[in-house]
Design an enzyme around this catalytic site. Structure first.
Site, PDB file in Angstrom:
ATOM      1  CE1 TYR A 152     -34.577   2.261 -30.851  1.00  0.00           C
ATOM      2  CE2 TYR A 152     -34.638   4.625 -30.457  1.00  0.00           C
ATOM      3  CZ  TYR A 152     -33.955   3.437 -30.480  1.00  0.00           C
ATOM      4  OH  TYR A 152     -32.625   3.412 -30.145  1.00  0.00           O
ATOM      5  CB  THR A 184     -26.163   4.878 -26.206  1.00  0.00           C
ATOM      6  OG1 THR A 184     -26.872   4.436 -27.363  1.00  0.00           O
ATOM      7  CG2 THR A 184     -27.034   4.720 -24.975  1.00  0.00           C
ATOM      8  CG  ASP A 185     -25.640   6.132 -31.595  1.00  0.00           C
ATOM      9  OD1 ASP A 185     -25.830   5.113 -30.902  1.00  0.00           O
ATOM     10  OD2 ASP A 185     -26.243   6.346 -32.656  1.00  0.00           O
ATOM     11  CE  LYS A 238     -24.664   1.972 -28.854  1.00  0.00           C
ATOM     12  NZ  LYS A 238     -25.711   2.815 -29.476  1.00  0.00           N
ATOM     13  CB  THR A 247     -32.547   5.231 -27.239  1.00  0.00           C
ATOM     14  OG1 THR A 247     -32.001   5.201 -28.552  1.00  0.00           O
ATOM     15  CG2 THR A 247     -33.489   4.066 -27.068  1.00  0.00           C
ATOM     16  CB  SER A 265     -25.984  11.303 -28.920  1.00  0.00           C
ATOM     17  OG  SER A 265     -25.679   9.980 -29.271  1.00  0.00           O
ATOM     18  CD  GLU A 311       2.946  -1.232 -36.433  1.00  0.00           C
ATOM     19  OE1 GLU A 311       3.377  -0.876 -37.532  1.00  0.00           O
ATOM     20  OE2 GLU A 311       2.614  -2.406 -36.180  1.00  0.00           O
TER      21      GLU A 311
HETATM   22  N1  LIG Z   1     -29.464   3.958 -27.933  1.00  0.00           N
HETATM   23  C1  LIG Z   1     -29.382   5.212 -28.329  1.00  0.00           C
HETATM   24  O1  LIG Z   1     -29.479   6.134 -27.529  1.00  0.00           O
HETATM   25  C2  LIG Z   1     -29.113   5.469 -29.778  1.00  0.00           C
HETATM   26  C3  LIG Z   1     -30.102   6.492 -30.336  1.00  0.00           C
HETATM   27  C4  LIG Z   1     -29.448   7.588 -31.139  1.00  0.00           C
HETATM   28  N2  LIG Z   1     -28.757   7.076 -32.280  1.00  0.00           N
HETATM   29  C5  LIG Z   1     -28.566   8.434 -30.237  1.00  0.00           C
HETATM   30  O2  LIG Z   1     -27.427   8.167 -30.024  1.00  0.00           O
HETATM   31  O3  LIG Z   1     -29.079   9.376 -29.713  1.00  0.00           O
END
Ligand SMILES: NC(=O)CC[C@H](N)C(=O)O
Length: 348
Positions: A46, A112-113, A185, A32, A79, A305
Protein backbone atom coordinates in the site's frame (compact mmCIF):
# COMPACT_ATOMS: atom_id res chain seq x y z
CA UNK A 1 -26.19 -5.28 44.83
CA UNK A 2 -28.27 -3.53 42.14
CA UNK A 3 -27.83 -0.15 43.85
CA UNK A 4 -24.06 -0.66 44.04
CA UNK A 5 -23.95 -1.65 40.37
CA UNK A 6 -26.00 1.41 39.41
CA UNK A 7 -23.71 3.70 41.47
CA UNK A 8 -20.60 2.22 39.82
CA UNK A 9 -22.18 2.60 36.37
CA UNK A 10 -23.09 6.23 37.10
CA UNK A 11 -19.54 6.95 38.31
CA UNK A 12 -18.08 5.35 35.19
CA UNK A 13 -20.45 7.39 33.01
CA UNK A 14 -19.48 10.61 34.85
CA UNK A 15 -15.78 9.82 34.34
CA UNK A 16 -16.38 9.25 30.63
CA UNK A 17 -18.28 12.54 30.34
CA UNK A 18 -15.49 14.40 32.13
CA UNK A 19 -12.88 12.87 29.80
CA UNK A 20 -15.03 13.71 26.78
CA UNK A 21 -14.70 17.40 27.68
CA UNK A 22 -10.91 17.21 27.57
CA UNK A 23 -9.22 18.67 24.53
CA UNK A 24 -6.81 16.42 22.66
CA UNK A 25 -4.85 17.67 19.65
CA UNK A 26 -3.94 15.03 17.07
CA UNK A 27 -0.74 15.95 15.23
CA UNK A 28 -0.63 13.88 12.06
CA UNK A 29 2.70 13.04 10.43
CA UNK A 30 1.81 10.23 7.99
CA UNK A 31 2.70 6.53 8.11
CA UNK A 32 0.51 3.49 7.55
CA UNK A 33 -2.21 4.80 9.84
CA UNK A 34 -2.73 7.32 7.02
CA UNK A 35 -2.05 4.71 4.34
CA UNK A 36 -4.25 3.43 1.55
CA UNK A 37 -4.04 0.23 -0.49
CA UNK A 38 -5.57 -0.86 -3.79
CA UNK A 39 -7.82 -3.49 -2.22
CA UNK A 40 -8.97 -4.81 1.14
CA UNK A 41 -6.56 -7.72 0.62
CA UNK A 42 -3.57 -5.38 0.66
CA UNK A 43 -2.44 -5.49 4.27
CA UNK A 44 1.24 -5.04 3.44
CA UNK A 45 1.40 -3.52 -0.06
CA UNK A 46 0.00 0.00 0.00
CA UNK A 47 1.09 3.62 -0.01
CA UNK A 48 1.79 5.18 3.39
CA UNK A 49 0.93 8.81 4.24
CA UNK A 50 -2.08 9.41 1.98
CA UNK A 51 -5.10 10.12 4.17
CA UNK A 52 -5.39 13.60 5.75
CA UNK A 53 -6.05 13.91 9.48
CA UNK A 54 -9.57 15.37 9.00
CA UNK A 55 -10.53 12.22 7.10
CA UNK A 56 -8.95 9.95 9.74
CA UNK A 57 -10.96 11.65 12.49
CA UNK A 58 -14.17 11.87 10.45
CA UNK A 59 -14.00 8.11 9.98
CA UNK A 60 -13.89 7.61 13.73
CA UNK A 61 -16.99 9.26 15.28
CA UNK A 62 -16.39 7.28 18.51
CA UNK A 63 -13.63 9.72 19.47
CA UNK A 64 -16.28 12.33 20.34
CA UNK A 65 -17.22 10.16 23.33
CA UNK A 66 -13.62 10.11 24.50
CA UNK A 67 -12.44 13.71 24.06
CA UNK A 68 -12.91 16.95 22.17
CA UNK A 69 -10.48 16.36 19.34
CA UNK A 70 -8.87 18.72 16.87
CA UNK A 71 -6.50 17.60 14.11
CA UNK A 72 -3.46 19.23 12.64
CA UNK A 73 -1.46 17.95 9.66
CA UNK A 74 2.21 18.53 10.53
CA UNK A 75 3.73 16.34 7.80
CA UNK A 76 2.49 13.66 5.43
CA UNK A 77 5.47 11.30 5.17
CA UNK A 78 6.59 7.76 5.79
CA UNK A 79 8.57 7.73 9.01
CA UNK A 80 11.73 6.19 7.53
CA UNK A 81 12.17 9.57 5.83
CA UNK A 82 12.08 11.56 9.08
CA UNK A 83 15.18 13.72 9.55
CA UNK A 84 16.38 15.81 12.49
CA UNK A 85 14.51 18.72 10.91
CA UNK A 86 11.17 16.89 11.29
CA UNK A 87 12.07 15.89 14.86
CA UNK A 88 12.73 19.52 15.79
CA UNK A 89 9.61 20.88 14.07
CA UNK A 90 7.37 18.27 15.66
CA UNK A 91 8.82 18.60 19.16
CA UNK A 92 8.56 22.39 19.06
CA UNK A 93 4.90 22.12 18.05
CA UNK A 94 4.19 19.58 20.82
CA UNK A 95 5.90 21.89 23.32
CA UNK A 96 3.83 24.90 22.15
CA UNK A 97 0.57 22.99 22.41
CA UNK A 98 1.48 21.56 25.81
CA UNK A 99 1.82 25.11 27.13
CA UNK A 100 -1.73 26.01 26.02
CA UNK A 101 -4.20 25.93 28.91
CA UNK A 102 -6.94 24.64 26.60
CA UNK A 103 -4.96 21.54 25.55
CA UNK A 104 -5.09 18.49 27.83
CA UNK A 105 -3.20 15.95 25.78
CA UNK A 106 -1.40 15.45 22.48
CA UNK A 107 -1.51 12.50 20.13
CA UNK A 108 1.04 12.09 17.35
CA UNK A 109 0.08 9.78 14.48
CA UNK A 110 3.28 8.40 13.03
CA UNK A 111 4.70 5.71 10.79
CA UNK A 112 5.78 2.76 12.87
CA UNK A 113 9.28 2.38 11.39
CA UNK A 114 10.88 5.18 13.41
CA UNK A 115 8.14 5.82 15.98
CA UNK A 116 10.45 4.64 18.77
CA UNK A 117 13.00 7.31 17.80
CA UNK A 118 10.55 10.21 17.62
CA UNK A 119 8.82 9.04 20.79
CA UNK A 120 12.10 8.84 22.71
CA UNK A 121 13.08 12.28 21.41
CA UNK A 122 9.81 13.84 22.65
CA UNK A 123 10.25 12.00 25.96
CA UNK A 124 13.66 13.65 26.38
CA UNK A 125 13.00 17.22 25.29
CA UNK A 126 9.37 18.29 25.86
CA UNK A 127 8.92 19.91 29.24
CA UNK A 128 5.38 18.91 30.14
CA UNK A 129 3.37 16.62 32.39
CA UNK A 130 0.56 16.45 29.85
CA UNK A 131 0.24 13.13 28.04
CA UNK A 132 2.07 12.80 24.71
CA UNK A 133 0.91 9.67 22.94
CA UNK A 134 2.33 8.29 19.70
CA UNK A 135 0.25 5.94 17.62
CA UNK A 136 0.38 4.21 14.27
CA UNK A 137 -0.87 1.10 12.60
CA UNK A 138 0.54 -1.93 10.85
CA UNK A 139 -2.27 -2.19 8.29
CA UNK A 140 -3.67 0.66 6.21
CA UNK A 141 -7.26 1.74 6.88
CA UNK A 142 -8.33 0.18 3.56
CA UNK A 143 -7.33 -3.36 4.67
CA UNK A 144 -9.53 -6.02 6.26
CA UNK A 145 -8.94 -5.98 10.03
CA UNK A 146 -7.18 -2.63 9.84
CA UNK A 147 -5.72 -1.84 13.26
CA UNK A 148 -5.48 1.95 12.96
CA UNK A 149 -8.99 2.89 14.12
CA UNK A 150 -8.83 1.16 17.50
CA UNK A 151 -5.21 2.19 18.00
CA UNK A 152 -6.14 5.84 17.38
CA UNK A 153 -9.23 5.68 19.57
CA UNK A 154 -7.15 4.14 22.37
CA UNK A 155 -4.37 6.72 21.94
CA UNK A 156 -6.86 9.60 22.14
CA UNK A 157 -8.43 7.99 25.20
CA UNK A 158 -5.05 7.68 26.92
CA UNK A 159 -4.16 11.29 26.01
CA UNK A 160 -7.48 12.49 27.45
CA UNK A 161 -7.13 10.56 30.67
CA UNK A 162 -5.72 12.24 33.73
CA UNK A 163 -3.94 9.04 34.71
CA UNK A 164 -1.49 9.22 31.77
CA UNK A 165 -0.07 12.53 33.03
CA UNK A 166 3.54 12.67 34.17
CA UNK A 167 4.50 9.38 32.52
CA UNK A 168 6.44 10.91 29.62
CA UNK A 169 5.90 10.15 25.95
CA UNK A 170 3.90 6.96 25.42
CA UNK A 171 3.29 4.64 22.49
CA UNK A 172 -0.18 3.10 22.30
CA UNK A 173 -0.42 0.18 19.88
CA UNK A 174 -2.22 -3.17 19.88
CA UNK A 175 -4.11 -2.44 23.15
CA UNK A 176 -0.84 -1.82 25.01
CA UNK A 177 0.59 1.35 26.58
CA UNK A 178 4.38 1.54 26.34
CA UNK A 179 6.88 4.13 27.46
CA UNK A 180 8.44 5.56 24.30
CA UNK A 181 11.80 5.11 26.01
CA UNK A 182 11.64 1.33 26.15
CA UNK A 183 9.51 0.40 23.19
CA UNK A 184 10.91 -0.83 19.88
CA UNK A 185 9.47 -2.18 16.68
CA UNK A 186 10.71 -5.73 16.94
CA UNK A 187 8.32 -7.44 14.56
CA UNK A 188 7.35 -6.30 11.09
CA UNK A 189 4.19 -7.42 9.23
CA UNK A 190 2.38 -8.43 12.46
CA UNK A 191 0.04 -6.06 14.33
CA UNK A 192 1.78 -6.84 17.64
CA UNK A 193 4.89 -5.11 16.33
CA UNK A 194 5.90 -3.14 19.41
CA UNK A 195 7.69 -4.67 22.36
CA UNK A 196 9.30 -3.16 25.44
CA UNK A 197 11.98 -5.41 26.83
CA UNK A 198 11.02 -4.34 30.36
CA UNK A 199 7.30 -4.80 29.60
CA UNK A 200 4.46 -2.43 28.67
CA UNK A 201 3.24 0.10 31.26
CA UNK A 202 -0.34 -1.00 30.88
CA UNK A 203 -3.23 -1.88 28.63
CA UNK A 204 -6.31 -0.19 27.20
CA UNK A 205 -9.43 -2.34 27.22
CA UNK A 206 -12.83 -0.99 26.12
CA UNK A 207 -11.61 2.57 26.55
CA UNK A 208 -10.27 2.13 30.05
CA UNK A 209 -6.60 2.30 31.01
CA UNK A 210 -5.12 -0.38 33.25
CA UNK A 211 -1.66 0.60 34.53
CA UNK A 212 0.86 -1.83 35.95
CA UNK A 213 4.07 0.18 36.24
CA UNK A 214 5.59 3.61 35.62
CA UNK A 215 8.84 4.73 33.95
CA UNK A 216 11.83 5.17 36.26
CA UNK A 217 14.23 6.90 33.86
CA UNK A 218 14.32 10.71 33.57
CA UNK A 219 11.89 12.23 31.08
CA UNK A 220 9.92 15.38 30.17
CA UNK A 221 9.69 17.65 33.25
CA UNK A 222 12.44 15.62 34.94
CA UNK A 223 14.75 16.09 31.97
CA UNK A 224 17.62 18.58 31.73
CA UNK A 225 16.87 19.04 28.01
CA UNK A 226 14.32 21.47 26.62
CA UNK A 227 13.25 21.65 22.98
CA UNK A 228 12.61 25.38 23.37
CA UNK A 229 16.40 25.80 23.72
CA UNK A 230 17.45 23.40 20.94
CA UNK A 231 17.67 24.72 17.37
CA UNK A 232 19.93 22.09 15.83
CA UNK A 233 21.01 18.50 16.45
CA UNK A 234 24.63 17.46 15.86
CA UNK A 235 25.40 14.73 13.32
CA UNK A 236 25.40 11.29 14.93
CA UNK A 237 25.54 8.19 12.77
CA UNK A 238 25.40 4.44 13.34
CA UNK A 239 28.00 1.87 12.22
CA UNK A 240 26.71 -1.71 12.19
CA UNK A 241 29.03 -4.63 12.83
CA UNK A 242 28.94 -8.25 11.69
CA UNK A 243 31.39 -10.95 10.70
CA UNK A 244 33.85 -9.80 8.01
CA UNK A 245 32.76 -6.15 8.36
CA UNK A 246 35.10 -3.80 6.49
CA UNK A 247 36.37 -0.59 8.13
CA UNK A 248 35.03 1.40 5.15
CA UNK A 249 31.89 2.69 6.87
CA UNK A 250 33.65 3.75 10.09
CA UNK A 251 36.41 5.44 8.07
CA UNK A 252 33.86 7.28 5.91
CA UNK A 253 31.89 8.41 8.97
CA UNK A 254 35.05 9.67 10.61
CA UNK A 255 36.04 11.57 7.47
CA UNK A 256 32.55 13.08 7.22
CA UNK A 257 33.10 14.93 10.50
CA UNK A 258 30.28 13.36 12.54
CA UNK A 259 30.24 14.39 16.19
CA UNK A 260 29.48 10.88 17.42
CA UNK A 261 29.37 7.33 16.10
CA UNK A 262 27.07 4.77 17.67
CA UNK A 263 28.63 1.37 17.15
CA UNK A 264 25.90 -1.26 16.75
CA UNK A 265 28.10 -4.06 17.97
CA UNK A 266 27.58 -7.77 18.14
CA UNK A 267 26.57 -9.51 21.40
CA UNK A 268 27.39 -7.39 24.45
CA UNK A 269 28.52 -4.54 22.21
CA UNK A 270 31.65 -6.33 21.06
CA UNK A 271 33.77 -4.59 18.41
CA UNK A 272 35.70 -6.45 15.65
CA UNK A 273 39.51 -6.28 15.96
CA UNK A 274 39.78 -4.41 12.62
CA UNK A 275 37.35 -1.74 13.82
CA UNK A 276 38.80 -1.09 17.31
CA UNK A 277 41.87 0.90 16.12
CA UNK A 278 39.67 2.95 13.76
CA UNK A 279 37.34 3.92 16.60
CA UNK A 280 40.14 4.64 19.09
CA UNK A 281 41.83 6.85 16.51
CA UNK A 282 38.58 8.78 16.02
CA UNK A 283 37.89 9.16 19.74
CA UNK A 284 41.44 10.48 20.26
CA UNK A 285 40.56 13.18 17.71
CA UNK A 286 37.36 14.06 19.60
CA UNK A 287 34.64 11.98 17.96
CA UNK A 288 32.38 10.50 20.64
CA UNK A 289 32.09 6.72 20.42
CA UNK A 290 28.95 5.13 21.87
CA UNK A 291 29.00 1.37 22.22
CA UNK A 292 25.55 -0.18 21.65
CA UNK A 293 24.48 -3.60 20.42
CA UNK A 294 22.56 -4.94 17.47
CA UNK A 295 20.99 -7.49 19.85
CA UNK A 296 17.52 -6.07 20.55
CA UNK A 297 17.37 -6.96 24.27
CA UNK A 298 19.69 -6.94 27.24
CA UNK A 299 22.25 -4.19 27.81
CA UNK A 300 25.86 -3.25 27.23
CA UNK A 301 28.11 -3.32 30.28
CA UNK A 302 30.80 -0.69 30.72
CA UNK A 303 34.34 -2.13 30.43
CA UNK A 304 33.04 -5.56 29.43
CA UNK A 305 34.09 -6.65 25.90
CA UNK A 306 36.07 -3.38 25.48
CA UNK A 307 38.03 -1.19 27.95
CA UNK A 308 35.72 1.84 27.78
CA UNK A 309 37.58 3.70 30.55
CA UNK A 310 40.88 3.34 28.69
CA UNK A 311 39.43 4.35 25.31
CA UNK A 312 37.16 7.05 26.75
CA UNK A 313 34.12 5.50 25.12
CA UNK A 314 30.50 5.71 26.29
CA UNK A 315 28.18 2.72 26.62
CA UNK A 316 24.56 2.94 25.50
CA UNK A 317 23.21 1.03 28.53
CA UNK A 318 20.05 -0.76 27.26
CA UNK A 319 19.33 1.65 24.40
CA UNK A 320 19.28 0.14 20.93
CA UNK A 321 21.50 1.88 18.34
CA UNK A 322 18.73 4.11 16.93
CA UNK A 323 17.68 5.27 20.39
CA UNK A 324 21.33 5.76 21.37
CA UNK A 325 21.65 8.04 18.33
CA UNK A 326 18.77 10.17 19.62
CA UNK A 327 20.13 10.46 23.16
CA UNK A 328 23.69 11.15 21.94
CA UNK A 329 22.45 13.93 19.66
CA UNK A 330 20.34 15.50 22.42
CA UNK A 331 23.11 15.17 25.03
CA UNK A 332 25.70 16.69 22.67
CA UNK A 333 23.64 19.89 22.53
CA UNK A 334 24.78 20.39 26.16
CA UNK A 335 28.11 18.65 26.65
CA UNK A 336 31.04 17.00 24.87
CA UNK A 337 32.41 15.57 28.12
CA UNK A 338 32.44 11.77 27.99
CA UNK A 339 31.87 11.39 31.76
CA UNK A 340 28.82 13.64 31.50
CA UNK A 341 27.64 11.78 28.42
CA UNK A 342 27.97 8.46 30.27
CA UNK A 343 25.98 9.88 33.22
CA UNK A 344 23.26 10.89 30.78
CA UNK A 345 23.21 7.41 29.26
CA UNK A 346 22.73 5.89 32.74
CA UNK A 347 19.99 8.34 33.74
CA UNK A 348 17.67 8.65 30.70
N1 LIG B 1 3.46 0.44 9.55
C1 LIG B 1 4.00 1.59 9.18
O1 LIG B 1 3.60 2.65 9.64
C2 LIG B 1 5.15 1.54 8.23
C3 LIG B 1 4.93 2.52 7.07
C4 LIG B 1 6.13 3.38 6.78
N2 LIG B 1 7.27 2.61 6.40
C5 LIG B 1 6.40 4.31 7.95
O2 LIG B 1 7.08 3.99 8.87
O3 LIG B 1 5.86 5.37 7.93
Amino acid sequence: QDAATATAAAAAQAAIQKAAQRHVVVLATGGTIAGAGASAMNSASYTAAKVPVEQLLAGLPEVQEVARVTGEQVFQIASESFTNAELLTLAKRVSELAKQADVDGIVVTHGTDTMEETGFFLNLVVQTDKPIVLVGSMRPGTAISADGALNLLNAIGVAASGDAAGKGALVVMNDEIHTARDVAKLINIKTGAFVSQWGPLGMVVEGRNYWFRAPIKRHTTGSEFNIDEISELPAVEIAYSYGNVAPTVVEALGASGVKAIVHAGTGNGSVPNRIVPKLTELSEKGTIIVRSSRVPAGFVLRNAEQPDDKYDWVVAHDLNPQKARILAAVALTKTQDTKELQRIFWEY
